[in-house]
Design a protein around this motif. Structure first.
Motif, PDB file in Angstrom:
ATOM      1  N   SER A   1       0.818  -1.216   0.000  1.00 25.69           N
ATOM      2  CA  SER A   1       0.000   0.000   0.000  1.00 25.69           C
ATOM      3  C   SER A   1       0.847   1.259   0.000  1.00 25.69           C
ATOM      4  O   SER A   1       0.557   2.225  -0.724  1.00 25.69           O
TER       5      SER A   1
ATOM      6  N   LEU B   1       2.326   1.814  -3.460  1.00 26.20           N
ATOM      7  CA  LEU B   1       1.323   2.283  -4.413  1.00 26.20           C
ATOM      8  C   LEU B   1       0.972   3.748  -4.164  1.00 26.20           C
ATOM      9  O   LEU B   1       0.856   4.539  -5.112  1.00 26.20           O
TER      10      LEU B   1
ATOM     11  N   ILE C   1     -13.970  -3.922  -9.202  1.00 24.60           N
ATOM     12  CA  ILE C   1     -12.643  -4.278  -9.716  1.00 24.60           C
ATOM     13  C   ILE C   1     -12.635  -5.721 -10.233  1.00 24.60           C
ATOM     14  O   ILE C   1     -11.962  -6.035 -11.226  1.00 24.60           O
TER      15      ILE C   1
ATOM     16  N   TYR D   1      -5.533  -3.264  -4.240  1.00 23.76           N
ATOM     17  CA  TYR D   1      -6.388  -2.083  -4.388  1.00 23.76           C
ATOM     18  C   TYR D   1      -7.567  -2.115  -3.414  1.00 23.76           C
ATOM     19  O   TYR D   1      -8.048  -1.066  -3.010  1.00 23.76           O
TER      20      TYR D   1
ATOM     21  N   ASN E   1      -8.692   0.705  -0.885  1.00 20.13           N
ATOM     22  CA  ASN E   1     -10.086   1.115  -0.712  1.00 20.13           C
ATOM     23  C   ASN E   1     -10.442   1.194   0.773  1.00 20.13           C
ATOM     24  O   ASN E   1     -11.120   2.130   1.215  1.00 20.13           O
TER      25      ASN E   1
ATOM     26  N   ALA F   1      -8.452   4.218  -2.744  1.00 22.40           N
ATOM     27  CA  ALA F   1      -9.049   3.682  -3.969  1.00 22.40           C
ATOM     28  C   ALA F   1     -10.563   3.742  -3.832  1.00 22.40           C
ATOM     29  O   ALA F   1     -11.107   3.398  -2.775  1.00 22.40           O
TER      30      ALA F   1
ATOM     31  N   TYR G   1     -13.170   2.205 -11.300  1.00 25.29           N
ATOM     32  CA  TYR G   1     -12.463   2.446 -10.047  1.00 25.29           C
ATOM     33  C   TYR G   1     -11.174   3.199 -10.331  1.00 25.29           C
ATOM     34  O   TYR G   1     -10.693   3.266 -11.477  1.00 25.29           O
TER      35      TYR G   1
ATOM     36  N   ILE H   1      -7.827   5.819  -8.164  1.00 27.83           N
ATOM     37  CA  ILE H   1      -7.141   6.315  -6.970  1.00 27.83           C
ATOM     38  C   ILE H   1      -7.475   7.789  -6.782  1.00 27.83           C
ATOM     39  O   ILE H   1      -7.313   8.601  -7.705  1.00 27.83           O
TER      40      ILE H   1
ATOM     41  N   GLU I   1      -8.495   3.972 -13.278  1.00 27.41           N
ATOM     42  CA  GLU I   1      -7.745   2.746 -13.548  1.00 27.41           C
ATOM     43  C   GLU I   1      -8.421   1.860 -14.590  1.00 27.41           C
ATOM     44  O   GLU I   1      -7.802   1.460 -15.552  1.00 27.41           O
TER      45      GLU I   1
END
Length: 211
Positions: free
Chosen positions: A30, A33, A94, A118, A122, A127, A143, A145, A154
């Protein structure tokens, strides 16, 4: 090519190659990202291959006031045949983006590991998803970011005609109300261009991102 180590570090995006690839390797932690997106970088790779980190030049974006809604799409919206929710069924969105068949693609870049990564984002409120329903059936969505001033899209999916466009338009209207600066769409495709998205220099994108 920069090879990602255990350290939370990415080189400047100006070091990306001509295709936009900046780095290779690492993981989908995480914190990594979050650092990537805040630095104008995103992961995109095929399952079973090392993670590739991208920062393309030019960058496909939508300035929110430039959204194009066709006459036929306005008619769809006026019929109110869809119901839209925000961030209510992230994993379902997703997962559908992973499974949906796409013209010209044999598979998907959304691996199970990416779904799990992801979904963790969230849970942290980073996300987010848009869901489109017909009755109680999820028929479309997207979905991405949320960086607070920029939303990085994305992927999207549609099980019935126009459902993903409804999600896209709903997202843009929401971002406009919240005074976001733009919607990041990453790389060119003609469908996005038809909705008003256009390419800008990476340097301009980075300037907006950091402002």
């Amino acid at each position: 090519m920069y090879y990602v180590s255990n350290d939370l570090f990415f080189p400047p995006v100006s070091e990306a190659d001509e295709d936009g690839i900046l780095a290779i390797g690492g993981d989908l932690d995480s914190d990594r990202l979050k650092l990537a997106y805040k630095s104008g970088i995103f992961p995109w790779f095929n399952e079973g291959e090392p993670i590739l980190w991208w920062s393309p030049d030019p960058r496909m974006v939508l300035f929110l006031d430039e959204l194009v809604i066709s006459k036929s799409m306005r008619n769809v919206l006026n019929r109110n045949e869809f119901r839209v929710t925000f961030n209510q069924n992230f994993r379902d969105v997703i997962s559908n983006c992973q499974k949906i068949k796409r013209d010209g693609q044999n598979g998907t870049w959304i691996s199970n590991d990416m779904i799990d990564a992801y979904c963790k984002l969230n849970e942290q409120g980073i996300a987010k998803s848009v869901e489109v329903w017909q009755g109680e059936v999820l028929v479309g969505g997207l979905y991405g970011i949320d960086l607070g001033n920029i939303f990085c899209g994305e992927s999207m999916f549609s099980k019935v005609s126009n459902a993903s466009k409804v999600a896209f338009i709903a997202l843009v209207n929401h971002l406009k109300k919240e005074n976001y600066k733009l919607l990041d769409c990453q790389v060119y495709n003609p469908h996005l261009e038809s909705l008003g998205c256009r390419e800008i220099d990476r340097e301009e994108f980075m300037s907006i991102l950091k402002s």
